[in-house]
Design a protein around this motif. Structure first.
Motif, PDB file in Angstrom:
ATOM      1  N   VAL A 134      -4.136   9.773 -12.216  1.00 50.37           N
ATOM      2  CA  VAL A 134      -3.928   8.747 -11.187  1.00 50.37           C
ATOM      3  C   VAL A 134      -3.291   9.392  -9.957  1.00 50.37           C
ATOM      4  CG1 VAL A 134      -2.738   6.600 -10.595  1.00 50.37           C
ATOM      5  CG2 VAL A 134      -3.618   6.935 -12.928  1.00 50.37           C
ATOM      6  N   LEU A 135      -3.923   9.220  -8.802  1.00 49.14           N
ATOM      7  CA  LEU A 135      -3.363   9.702  -7.533  1.00 49.14           C
ATOM      8  C   LEU A 135      -2.369   8.638  -7.074  1.00 49.14           C
ATOM      9  CD1 LEU A 135      -6.622  11.000  -5.816  1.00 49.14           C
ATOM     10  CD2 LEU A 135      -5.170  12.105  -7.533  1.00 49.14           C
ATOM     11  N   GLY A 136      -1.111   8.800  -7.498  1.00 48.92           N
ATOM     12  CA  GLY A 136      -0.119   7.752  -7.331  1.00 48.92           C
ATOM     13  C   GLY A 136       0.631   7.804  -6.017  1.00 48.92           C
ATOM     14  N   CYS A 137      -0.064   8.142  -4.949  1.00 45.80           N
ATOM     15  CA  CYS A 137       0.524   8.177  -3.610  1.00 45.80           C
ATOM     16  C   CYS A 137      -0.644   8.059  -2.644  1.00 45.80           C
ATOM     17  CB  CYS A 137       1.272   9.492  -3.397  1.00 45.80           C
ATOM     18  SG  CYS A 137       1.804   9.755  -1.687  1.00 45.80           S
ATOM     19  N   THR A 138      -0.487   7.241  -1.618  1.00 44.51           N
ATOM     20  CA  THR A 138      -1.626   6.965  -0.728  1.00 44.51           C
ATOM     21  C   THR A 138      -2.026   8.162   0.132  1.00 44.51           C
ATOM     22  OG1 THR A 138      -0.042   5.929   0.769  1.00 44.51           O
ATOM     23  CG2 THR A 138      -1.332   4.468  -0.634  1.00 44.51           C
ATOM     24  N   HIS A 139      -1.217   9.222   0.155  1.00 43.23           N
ATOM     25  CA  HIS A 139      -1.637  10.443   0.851  1.00 43.23           C
ATOM     26  C   HIS A 139      -2.642  11.257   0.015  1.00 43.23           C
ATOM     27  CE1 HIS A 139       1.631   9.850   3.692  1.00 43.23           C
ATOM     28  NE2 HIS A 139       1.370  10.980   4.295  1.00 43.23           N
ATOM     29  N   TYR A 140      -2.573  11.121  -1.295  1.00 44.16           N
ATOM     30  CA  TYR A 140      -3.285  12.067  -2.147  1.00 44.16           C
ATOM     31  C   TYR A 140      -4.811  11.984  -2.092  1.00 44.16           C
ATOM     32  CZ  TYR A 140       1.376  12.842  -4.299  1.00 44.16           C
ATOM     33  OH  TYR A 140       2.688  13.116  -4.549  1.00 44.16           O
ATOM     34  N   ALA A 180       0.838  -1.201   0.000  1.00 42.75           N
ATOM     35  CA  ALA A 180       0.000   0.000   0.000  1.00 42.75           C
ATOM     36  C   ALA A 180       0.868   1.244   0.000  1.00 42.75           C
ATOM     37  CB  ALA A 180      -0.934  -0.012   1.202  1.00 42.75           C
ATOM     38  N   CYS A 181       1.985   1.182  -0.685  1.00 43.81           N
ATOM     39  CA  CYS A 181       2.936   2.288  -0.753  1.00 43.81           C
ATOM     40  C   CYS A 181       3.417   2.330  -2.190  1.00 43.81           C
ATOM     41  CB  CYS A 181       4.112   2.007   0.187  1.00 43.81           C
ATOM     42  SG  CYS A 181       5.514   3.110  -0.031  1.00 43.81           S
ATOM     43  N   THR A 224      -9.507   0.815  -6.010  1.00 46.14           N
ATOM     44  CA  THR A 224      -9.242  -0.227  -7.002  1.00 46.14           C
ATOM     45  C   THR A 224      -8.514  -1.396  -6.353  1.00 46.14           C
ATOM     46  OG1 THR A 224      -8.732   1.725  -8.287  1.00 46.14           O
ATOM     47  CG2 THR A 224      -8.564  -0.378  -9.399  1.00 46.14           C
ATOM     48  N   THR A 225      -7.589  -1.105  -5.453  1.00 44.78           N
ATOM     49  CA  THR A 225      -6.852  -2.158  -4.762  1.00 44.78           C
ATOM     50  C   THR A 225      -7.805  -3.037  -3.958  1.00 44.78           C
ATOM     51  OG1 THR A 225      -4.927  -0.718  -4.631  1.00 44.78           O
ATOM     52  CG2 THR A 225      -4.966  -2.599  -3.141  1.00 44.78           C
ATOM     53  N   ALA A 226      -8.758  -2.422  -3.299  1.00 46.75           N
ATOM     54  CA  ALA A 226      -9.738  -3.190  -2.513  1.00 46.75           C
ATOM     55  C   ALA A 226     -10.578  -4.094  -3.422  1.00 46.75           C
ATOM     56  CB  ALA A 226     -10.621  -2.242  -1.708  1.00 46.75           C
ATOM     57  N   VAL A 258      -0.522  -1.231  -5.157  1.00 44.65           N
ATOM     58  CA  VAL A 258      -1.330  -0.075  -5.561  1.00 44.65           C
ATOM     59  C   VAL A 258      -1.006   0.409  -6.982  1.00 44.65           C
ATOM     60  CG1 VAL A 258      -1.972   0.819  -3.298  1.00 44.65           C
ATOM     61  CG2 VAL A 258       0.283   1.382  -4.221  1.00 44.65           C
ATOM     62  N   ILE A 259       0.194   0.128  -7.476  1.00 40.51           N
ATOM     63  CA  ILE A 259       0.505   0.586  -8.835  1.00 40.51           C
ATOM     64  C   ILE A 259      -0.193  -0.282  -9.870  1.00 40.51           C
ATOM     65  CG2 ILE A 259       2.339   0.882 -10.545  1.00 40.51           C
ATOM     66  CD1 ILE A 259       4.058   2.062  -8.466  1.00 40.51           C
ATOM     67  N   GLU A 260      -0.162  -1.594  -9.671  1.00 42.53           N
ATOM     68  CA  GLU A 260      -0.884  -2.495 -10.567  1.00 42.53           C
ATOM     69  C   GLU A 260      -2.370  -2.098 -10.592  1.00 42.53           C
ATOM     70  OE1 GLU A 260       0.573  -4.860 -12.368  1.00 42.53           O
ATOM     71  OE2 GLU A 260      -1.313  -5.521 -13.279  1.00 42.53           O
ATOM     72  N   ALA A 261      -2.928  -1.867  -9.404  1.00 46.87           N
ATOM     73  CA  ALA A 261      -4.349  -1.507  -9.308  1.00 46.87           C
ATOM     74  C   ALA A 261      -4.631  -0.173  -9.996  1.00 46.87           C
ATOM     75  CB  ALA A 261      -4.767  -1.456  -7.838  1.00 46.87           C
TER      76      ALA A 261
END
Lengths: 269, 269
Positions: free
Chosen positions: B185-191, B75-76, B214-216, B99-102
């Motif tokens: 794409v919000l490519g960071c879990t903070h965004y 998740a990073c 998407t990951t979920a 998260v990147i694949e998702a």
């Protein structure tokens, strides 16, 4: 003591900010060898707990003592705020200077009995270390503190003269300036790079206190007093040791140091 | 496989950002137990070298495997960008999602053959991982990337709807928006915490792609396919393990998770 005088000064920080102190030392003490240690794999410390910072500080101190340094300079406000005693306990007879002691002395010299603002990372400010050291020197000084967590990332982004940085500084400094301070201590080694912008924001009536320069002055006086000042015909030698060589390290490091970094050594922990 | 289905899902991040993924998992898979690991003593990873990130990632993966997890979720974005293989090699038969694949799959589904913007930390963006994964799925998609190093500190400062954040977003996104992208794409879990502000800045024509959700979705499909979905009458159990409990951890963590964190365990490394 002459054999001892040829040993290097050990300077350390959680990352590269301490290079502003190295820069001031190079100017003030051009004959002294310096070993710089930056814990770039674990930076920033300013948001970590006191226990974790103490553990990391002990590890760095031991590393520099193994390099046979003649003096230790804590060039990180966060470590100076919460772990200076860890360094002093391990250092034994080796003199230890730190940026908070230097900043506090400069503040009191600047505004005896006056009003002083202090800005720094959340850990530095929450530790209340500046106020304690200032009050130990002059209990009549009034201290107004403010954590400025965005200044480090703004400096590292290189937005030294950017509208975003100006707005951020205005917001952070508003409550401190409302107290009509005489001086403002730059309580983080990244902040000297923001000096021109901060000077605009605070106005000409507020003196900016940069502890890098004060620390270099104290180092000179302390070495002289201990008979440890180095006299040499040879150019001084500088070593830079880090725990990681991150992206943009060279660029940012040279911006802090104001000259080429040369070779950087990496240790694996 | 029913015994195995009761094991927890292991989710990890360099800090607390991955809690946005945990939040999405709690909503999508309310019966699954979760062990979250945040390397808060060494955060942020986004500015560290690939070698260091690989070493830290291996250490976290081994820790979670010892907790007998049935699935690992990276998740990073930074670890997913440069160290996903490190995780897969160590995980063996345990499924690994990241998260990147998702995010890449969601982007391609959103704009097949179209134009996609990607924002993230400097390490994520420099790794080019999103562009590679998107192109592996659809070589005709055009990808425009931009590192946004100030977004993480702005989110942690809580300036989610602040003029400084808006100006910063406008500056970072200008070159991406000039390419008339269909999605971002919000490519960071903070965004995801900046979504309302980013929606204003990008305008209604650009779809924001939040890889937490998407990951979920992928996690749900993957557990079902593997016969590992958990069916239980009991409330799910959540564990939060960190390497440091820094200042403001609880406040910031709960902002990310959208609920109370409960007990947080600290491991010493």
């Amino acid at each position: 003591m002459s054999g001892g005088a040829g040993r290097p000064i050990g300077v350390f920080d959680s990352g590269i900010g301490g290079l502003t102190v190295v820069r001031a030392l190079m100017e003030r003490l051009p004959m002294e060898d310096i070993v710089y240690f930056g814990d770039t794999a674990r930076v920033p410390y300013g948001v970590k707990s006191v226990a974790t910072i103490g553990q990391f500080t002990a590890q760095i101190t031991d590393f520099l003592l193994q390099q046979d340094v003649k003096m230790l300079i804590v060039a990180c406000n966060t470590m100076a705020a919460v772990a200076a005693e860890v360094v002093r306990q391990r250092a034994g007879d080796i003199p230890v200077l730190d940026v908070i002691e230097a900043g506090a002395r400069a503040a009191v010299a600047e505004a005896p009995g006056g009003r002083i603002g202090v800005i720094g990372t959340p850990t530095t400010i929450n530790s209340n270390a500046y106020a304690r050291r200032i009050h130990a020197l002059d209990p009549t000084v009034r201290v107004y503190s403010r954590a400025c967590p965005l200044f480090v990332p703004l400096v590292e982004e290189g937005w030294l003269d950017h509208e975003v940085t100006r707005l951020t500084a205005q917001e952070y400094l508003r409550p401190v300036l409302a107290e009509e301070v005489d001086g403002l201590v730059l309580g983080c080694t990244h902040y000297p790079l923001l000096k021109p912008l901060l000077r605009d924001v605070v106005g000409s009536g507020v003196k900016l206190i940069d502890s890098a320069y004060t620390t270099a002055e104290f180092a000179a006086a302390s070495l002289q007093a201990a008979g440890l000042a180095h006299v040499s015909e040879l150019p001084a030698r500088y070593r830079y040791v880090v725990t990681d060589v991150p992206l943009r390290f060279q660029t940012i490091g040279e911006r802090f140091l104001g000259r080429s970094l040369g070779r950087v050594e990496k240790v694996d922990w």
